[in-house]
Design a protein around this motif. Structure first.
Motif, PDB file in Angstrom:
ATOM      1  N   VAL A   1       0.864  -1.167   0.000  1.00 34.68           N
ATOM      2  CA  VAL A   1       0.000   0.000   0.000  1.00 34.68           C
ATOM      3  C   VAL A   1       0.908   1.226   0.000  1.00 34.68           C
ATOM      4  O   VAL A   1       1.722   1.408   0.909  1.00 34.68           O
ATOM      5  CB  VAL A   1      -0.930   0.019   1.212  1.00 34.68           C
ATOM      6  CG1 VAL A   1      -1.748   1.303   1.241  1.00 34.68           C
ATOM      7  CG2 VAL A   1      -1.839  -1.203   1.186  1.00 34.68           C
ATOM      8  N   VAL A   2       0.797   2.054  -1.034  1.00 34.23           N
ATOM      9  CA  VAL A   2       1.719   3.164  -1.236  1.00 34.23           C
ATOM     10  C   VAL A   2       1.071   4.445  -0.726  1.00 34.23           C
ATOM     11  O   VAL A   2       0.058   4.890  -1.261  1.00 34.23           O
ATOM     12  CB  VAL A   2       2.082   3.293  -2.735  1.00 34.23           C
ATOM     13  CG1 VAL A   2       3.060   4.441  -2.940  1.00 34.23           C
ATOM     14  CG2 VAL A   2       2.675   1.986  -3.240  1.00 34.23           C
ATOM     15  N   ASN A   3       1.663   5.026   0.276  1.00 36.09           N
ATOM     16  CA  ASN A   3       1.116   6.236   0.877  1.00 36.09           C
ATOM     17  C   ASN A   3       2.009   7.449   0.666  1.00 36.09           C
ATOM     18  O   ASN A   3       1.967   8.401   1.445  1.00 36.09           O
ATOM     19  CB  ASN A   3       0.884   6.018   2.376  1.00 36.09           C
ATOM     20  CG  ASN A   3      -0.239   5.034   2.636  1.00 36.09           C
ATOM     21  OD1 ASN A   3      -1.307   5.141   2.023  1.00 36.09           O
ATOM     22  ND2 ASN A   3      -0.005   4.091   3.509  1.00 36.09           N
ATOM     23  N   ILE A   4       2.823   7.394  -0.360  1.00 27.85           N
ATOM     24  CA  ILE A   4       3.641   8.550  -0.713  1.00 27.85           C
ATOM     25  C   ILE A   4       3.233   8.995  -2.111  1.00 27.85           C
ATOM     26  O   ILE A   4       2.624   8.218  -2.868  1.00 27.85           O
ATOM     27  CB  ILE A   4       5.148   8.215  -0.672  1.00 27.85           C
ATOM     28  CG1 ILE A   4       5.499   7.086  -1.658  1.00 27.85           C
ATOM     29  CG2 ILE A   4       5.578   7.846   0.739  1.00 27.85           C
ATOM     30  CD1 ILE A   4       6.985   6.782  -1.731  1.00 27.85           C
ATOM     31  N   PRO A   5       3.506  10.236  -2.478  1.00 33.59           N
ATOM     32  CA  PRO A   5       3.120  10.696  -3.816  1.00 33.59           C
ATOM     33  C   PRO A   5       3.702   9.823  -4.914  1.00 33.59           C
ATOM     34  O   PRO A   5       4.821   9.311  -4.800  1.00 33.59           O
ATOM     35  CB  PRO A   5       3.694  12.120  -3.873  1.00 33.59           C
ATOM     36  CG  PRO A   5       3.806  12.535  -2.451  1.00 33.59           C
ATOM     37  CD  PRO A   5       4.141  11.292  -1.684  1.00 33.59           C
TER      38      PRO A   5
END
Length: 377
Positions: free
Chosen positions: A196-200
């Motif tokens: 799960v990617v929570n960076i721009p």
């Protein structure tokens, strides 16, 4: 619908934060074909690549001309290899052997390429020797300053360790590939959920064409996007997309390749400077960092050709980083993925898909504890 009959690939990164910038949606994020999100049908280990037991040192400057690295494996076209490829069926898998790598096709339709990193180490070496100790084969590359790079291969032909030994005999393990998780199918495929990617998006998959040198350097040192719960072997990282994608990457879209070729054109070679600077800055902080150079193709041609071609593109970039920009060869490893990860979703020719990518994999190798260089042995 892909031409192999599979449905359109699904996006691997799993969060809305990974949405591409406006106007770039057709190029991102790279996707993975559904077949490569499943375990192989044949659970046996992948065969080892052809060995290079008689490698000779290559003098500095001997293989560089007009800004392009030349040599047996740098520069060429896939058509050159067709007459040298051999095909056999073993244990239900089809194995294609080339002089310097193999491609394995699983009955499920998945295919993998295996090459040999040691060939890259010949550049600038003072001596190269191969010795067998206790059933393990060691290839020792001696640099002009007396530093030794030792690659240890087991009885089954699989790499176990890569070690740097200085003139005083102090050793640092750069890659430990001896660990095998019993849950890994064949010892190389790990079934984990996508991160799960929570960076721009533009800090998760960085475009070298757009990014500043500082952003590229920061990506070379960025932490995983999710917690790493154990250390992974190099094989698990290479062949398990959801493991690999826990680390941010830099798409080197300043370099693209002609159809069927792995030659880096002269006008593009200099564009690797900023990538080399980012890697070398990271290595100044931690000399044991490991970076994976990934090669890609478009969807034109067959999967066997594309896997071989992409692996050679990755190796071309790795050799160029060493030969022209002084990135230590032992801190790089390379792997080709053929057409498995398209940026532009098209079955036709696409220069943007004929690219290489780099990502730091040290936290994956070390279980997320790679904030500093490992202690000497």
């Amino acid at each position: 619908m892909r031409r192999d009959g599979a449905t359109a690939p699904s996006v691997v990164p799993g969060s809305a934060a990974a949405t591409p910038p406006p106007g770039r949606a057709q190029y991102a994020p790279p996707t993975v074909a559904p077949a490569f999100q499943r375990a192989p049908t044949v659970a046996a280990p992948l065969p080892p690549p052809p060995r290079h037991d008689n490698i000779k040192p290559l003098a500095i400057g001997a293989a560089v001309g007009a800004g392009v690295v030349a040599g047996a494996l740098i520069g060429g076209t896939i058509a050159d290899l067709h007459n040298e490829r051999r095909e056999v069926v073993e244990d239900g898998r089809t194995i294609y052997t080339e002089p310097d790598r193999i491609i394995v096709r699983d009955p499920s339709g998945q295919a993998y390429v295996r090459g040999d990193d040691i060939y890259r180490f010949r550049y600038g070496a003072r001596d190269i020797r191969t010795e067998t100790v206790g059933g393990e084969t060691r290839t020792v590359v001696v640099r002009p300053d007396g530093t030794e790079i030792i690659t240890v291969v087991g009885r089954d032909g699989q790499m176990l360790r890569r070690i740097r030994r200085d003139r005083g005999g102090r050793e640092v393990v750069i890659i430990d590939n001896s660990y095998r998780d019993p849950r890994a199918v064949g010892g190389f495929y790990v079934d984990v959920p996508p991160p799960v990617v929570n960076i721009p998006y533009d800090r998760y998959i960085v475009s070298a064409d757009d990014a500043s040198p500082d952003v590229i350097y920061e990506t070379m040192e960025a932490p995983p996007v999710e917690r790493i719960d154990r250390r992974y072997s190099l094989d698990e990282i290479r062949y398990s997309p959801n493991v690999r994608m826990r680390m941010p990457s830099v798409d080197i879209d300043t370099i693209t390749f002609d159809t069927g070729s792995w030659t880096i054109p002269p006008d593009q070679a200099a564009k690797l400077q900023v990538i080399a600077d980012g890697i070398n800055r990271a290595l100044q902080r931690n000399p044991s960092e490991v970076f994976l150079i990934e090669g890609h193709t478009d969807a034109v041609g067959n999967d066997v050709d594309n896997l071989s071609l992409s692996d050679r593109r990755a190796q071309s970039a790795a050799e160029l980083l060493t030969q022209q920009f002084n990135v230590p060869a032992e801190n790089l490893t390379s792997q080709g993925y053929g057409e498995q990860y398209l940026k532009e979703q098209t079955d036709g020719p696409s220069r943007i898909n004929r690219r290489v990518t780099v990502r730091r994999i040290t936290p994956l190798l070390n279980g997320g504890t790679a904030s500093a260089a490992p202690p000497p042995r």
